[in-house]
Design an enzyme around this catalytic site. Sequence first.
Site: not given
Length: 245
Positions: A140, A142
């Site tokens: 995602n 991150h």
Amino acid sequence: MTNQRPDLRILSAAAWADHVADSLAGRFANDPGLRVCLPTGSTPVPVYDALPRALAGAGGSVGRSAIVLLDEYLDMPAGHPARCDTQLRRMLIDRLAPAPARFITFDVDGGDPVAACVALDAAIDAIGGLDLVLLGLGVNGHIGMNEPGTPAQAETRVVDLAPTTMTAAGRYGADPLPTRGVTLGMAEILAAREIWLLVSGARKAGILAGSLDGPITPDVPASLLRGHPGLRVIADDAAVSDLGA
Ligand code: PGA
């Protein structure tokens, strides 16, 4: 600036881990007091497997170095195999001889995770800051546990985990899945002299393209690394398959 590419090194899948391990071993050989922050997860596993031999080959050692853990789950007992400190010990620290002079982790067992964040930052300050931060790339976007929506100024802190991050903890046997963690902040990561973003496998191709070719935005925390002059992206062939020319 938005479209400026960082130092991007592309290796074959077969050569990737040895390249990262040899590069890191070279840093330890040149600077025995190296202060380096390391991630857990699946990405660095083959790198850590290769590191002891790479250190021997480079004439390097971690015996005078400080190793700092990037992030940690909350609400998981000490010694749990999914805990980041347990993972890094098992994957690397316990296999290094001599051991690092310092292994700095989040003290999440004292019941005060905010204090653990303050203490981790103080420990980094006490060693004079970080020379190098190695990072994996979340599917995602991150970085550590700096999940989508994190600005570049975000400091070391307690965070709520994104669903994909919770699921990843399940791969290491976390049950129930953790919902919170503590992470080195984007600000502290960006304060390091050098950052190496490690990316391998086709599973990361889309998010690597989003991180390097898309907008620089808190929605993709990895994209915020592009503002750092010491960023190096070390990727394998499969991970770069979605990158623009
Ligand atoms: P992975 O995770 O290395 O297990 O793919 C990286 C991350 O989520 O930071």
